[in-house]
Design a protein around this motif. Sequence first.
Motif, PDB file in Angstrom:
ATOM      1  N   ASN A   1      29.362 -47.857 -46.122  1.00  0.00           N
ATOM      2  CA  ASN A   1      28.731 -49.126 -45.781  1.00  0.00           C
ATOM      3  C   ASN A   1      28.548 -49.887 -47.079  1.00  0.00           C
ATOM      4  OD1 ASN A   1      27.424 -51.174 -44.488  1.00  0.00           O
ATOM      5  ND2 ASN A   1      25.462 -50.098 -44.365  1.00  0.00           N
ATOM      6  N   PRO A   2      29.667 -50.270 -47.719  1.00  0.00           N
ATOM      7  CA  PRO A   2      29.564 -50.759 -49.098  1.00  0.00           C
ATOM      8  C   PRO A   2      28.989 -52.170 -49.184  1.00  0.00           C
ATOM      9  CG  PRO A   2      31.798 -50.976 -48.326  1.00  0.00           C
ATOM     10  CD  PRO A   2      31.040 -50.341 -47.210  1.00  0.00           C
ATOM     11  N   ARG A   3      28.371 -52.416 -50.316  1.00  0.00           N
ATOM     12  CA  ARG A   3      27.984 -53.779 -50.649  1.00  0.00           C
ATOM     13  C   ARG A   3      29.070 -54.258 -51.599  1.00  0.00           C
ATOM     14  NH1 ARG A   3      23.329 -57.029 -51.203  1.00  0.00           N
ATOM     15  NH2 ARG A   3      23.415 -58.295 -53.082  1.00  0.00           N
ATOM     16  N   GLY A   4      30.016 -55.023 -51.073  1.00  0.00           N
ATOM     17  CA  GLY A   4      31.144 -55.440 -51.906  1.00  0.00           C
ATOM     18  C   GLY A   4      32.436 -55.369 -51.133  1.00  0.00           C
ATOM     19  N   VAL A   5      33.478 -54.888 -51.811  1.00  0.00           N
ATOM     20  CA  VAL A   5      34.809 -54.893 -51.197  1.00  0.00           C
ATOM     21  C   VAL A   5      34.915 -53.811 -50.127  1.00  0.00           C
ATOM     22  CG1 VAL A   5      37.264 -54.610 -51.648  1.00  0.00           C
ATOM     23  CG2 VAL A   5      35.830 -55.777 -53.314  1.00  0.00           C
ATOM     24  N   HIS A   6      35.411 -54.182 -48.969  1.00  0.00           N
ATOM     25  CA  HIS A   6      35.527 -53.240 -47.868  1.00  0.00           C
ATOM     26  C   HIS A   6      36.883 -53.425 -47.185  1.00  0.00           C
ATOM     27  CE1 HIS A   6      33.743 -51.565 -43.884  1.00  0.00           C
ATOM     28  NE2 HIS A   6      34.140 -50.583 -44.662  1.00  0.00           N
ATOM     29  N   HIS A   7      37.555 -52.315 -46.922  1.00  0.00           N
ATOM     30  CA  HIS A   7      38.825 -52.381 -46.200  1.00  0.00           C
ATOM     31  C   HIS A   7      38.554 -52.105 -44.731  1.00  0.00           C
ATOM     32  CE1 HIS A   7      40.697 -52.487 -50.082  1.00  0.00           C
ATOM     33  NE2 HIS A   7      40.046 -51.400 -50.418  1.00  0.00           N
ATOM     34  N   GLU A   8      38.945 -53.024 -43.884  1.00  0.00           N
ATOM     35  CA  GLU A   8      38.600 -52.904 -42.468  1.00  0.00           C
ATOM     36  C   GLU A   8      39.826 -52.982 -41.573  1.00  0.00           C
ATOM     37  OE1 GLU A   8      35.961 -56.168 -41.958  1.00  0.00           O
ATOM     38  OE2 GLU A   8      34.196 -55.009 -42.540  1.00  0.00           O
ATOM     39  N   LEU A   9      39.670 -52.384 -40.392  1.00  0.00           N
ATOM     40  CA  LEU A   9      40.712 -52.439 -39.365  1.00  0.00           C
ATOM     41  C   LEU A   9      40.351 -53.548 -38.386  1.00  0.00           C
ATOM     42  CD1 LEU A   9      43.212 -50.804 -38.332  1.00  0.00           C
ATOM     43  CD2 LEU A   9      41.611 -49.503 -36.950  1.00  0.00           C
ATOM     44  N   TRP A  10      41.297 -54.427 -38.122  1.00  0.00           N
ATOM     45  CA  TRP A  10      41.062 -55.508 -37.152  1.00  0.00           C
ATOM     46  C   TRP A  10      42.210 -55.534 -36.165  1.00  0.00           C
ATOM     47  CZ3 TRP A  10      37.504 -59.961 -37.336  1.00  0.00           C
ATOM     48  CH2 TRP A  10      36.469 -59.785 -38.269  1.00  0.00           C
ATOM     49  N   VAL A  11      41.996 -56.192 -35.046  1.00  0.00           N
ATOM     50  CA  VAL A  11      43.084 -56.331 -34.075  1.00  0.00           C
ATOM     51  C   VAL A  11      43.153 -57.799 -33.628  1.00  0.00           C
ATOM     52  CG1 VAL A  11      41.589 -55.597 -32.156  1.00  0.00           C
ATOM     53  CG2 VAL A  11      44.052 -55.462 -31.908  1.00  0.00           C
TER      54      VAL A  11
ATOM     55  N   THR B   1      41.011 -56.789 -46.259  1.00  0.00           N
ATOM     56  CA  THR B   1      40.115 -56.479 -47.368  1.00  0.00           C
ATOM     57  C   THR B   1      39.120 -57.619 -47.474  1.00  0.00           C
ATOM     58  OG1 THR B   1      41.926 -55.379 -48.520  1.00  0.00           O
ATOM     59  CG2 THR B   1      39.975 -55.922 -49.816  1.00  0.00           C
ATOM     60  N   ARG B   2      37.833 -57.284 -47.332  1.00  0.00           N
ATOM     61  CA  ARG B   2      36.817 -58.304 -47.148  1.00  0.00           C
ATOM     62  C   ARG B   2      35.618 -57.997 -48.035  1.00  0.00           C
ATOM     63  NH1 ARG B   2      32.624 -59.412 -43.429  1.00  0.00           N
ATOM     64  NH2 ARG B   2      32.449 -57.201 -42.994  1.00  0.00           N
ATOM     65  N   HIS B   3      34.928 -59.006 -48.475  1.00  0.00           N
ATOM     66  CA  HIS B   3      33.706 -58.809 -49.256  1.00  0.00           C
ATOM     67  C   HIS B   3      32.524 -58.884 -48.308  1.00  0.00           C
ATOM     68  CE1 HIS B   3      30.733 -59.128 -52.438  1.00  0.00           C
ATOM     69  NE2 HIS B   3      31.679 -58.824 -53.300  1.00  0.00           N
TER      70      HIS B   3
END
Lengths: 220, 109
Positions: B49-59, B71-73
């Motif tokens: 659960n980072p505060r900063g850069v996070h790699h996420e799965l979207w559809v 890749t989202r902040h």
Amino acid sequence: MSDTSCASVATFDTCPDVSIPMESPLSVAVNQVSMSTPAPAVSQESQVQFEEKPFLGHLILRGSAMVLGEAVSEVLGVSLPSQPLGLVFDASGQRSVQWLSPDEWLVIVPSGEEFELENRLREVLGAAHFAIVNVSGGQTLIELSGDKARELLMKSVTYDVHPSNFPVGKAVSVAFAKASAILRRPSETRYELVLRRSFADYCYRWLVDAGEDYGLGVTR
Amino acid sequence: MFYIHCPYCGEYRGEEEFSPKGEAHITRPADPDGCSDEEWGSYLFFRQNPRGVHHELWVHTLGCRKFFNITRHTVSYEIFETYRMGEQPKVTEQSLAEALNKTRKEESV
């Protein structure tokens, strides 16, 4: 061709007898004049015309472009749009193939041709890895034309429908009036919407309401 | 509204067409039976659960219905990049920090 793979797939004609009455998803809303809100008729002031093209044959093709491309051009005489959001028509303008996703295409053909087309594609594709689904009963095609058709769409979709972003030969699936729909641009003057059966009535009512400003008329 | 670039459709689309599906790059253990409870539990339930850069799965739910990565902040909501399934991110916490250090050095010179 490889009879084994063809034989293992059960295909059936969804509408074998033309004498059986059919109802399009919009037949009640559009045709019943006795309803409390009858469909607005086309008049001199109509700047948008709405017309349903019911009972067309819709097929979903799944598989790789390499596998399907050859078969589609052999059977349909149309090359599969390999670029994203592509839409191509055959010479007559009656049959279309649309890119839906990297491994999915939507084929729309005149009413009654879909079963034969499906069988011929299966024959040509043989044992290749693919899927064909007849979704004719699940969706319907409507056509919007007229000077204000684009403005009506601007009220209904968040997608940018300006000609610079949405030229002829492009087709997108988008959020349409909080439902989902496929929006197509077959020619300069016309737009097509492919609506799911269960959303069709809602989308029709939305369009009639939003088109009131432009004197939208419904062609029966 | 956010405009998100779908790597399969090849263009920017409105946020309402997309659905988030949580953290990206979670690998299922090759041998589930050989896992300890802790390994299996952290695969199933525990997420960063980072505060900063996070790699996420979207559809792209209403569009091509394909899954892809973003890749989202998580603080600024800035989207650095979107990339297809199976690809690795170009922008990471580390690469951003390096880029920042580089510009700081250049500014001090």
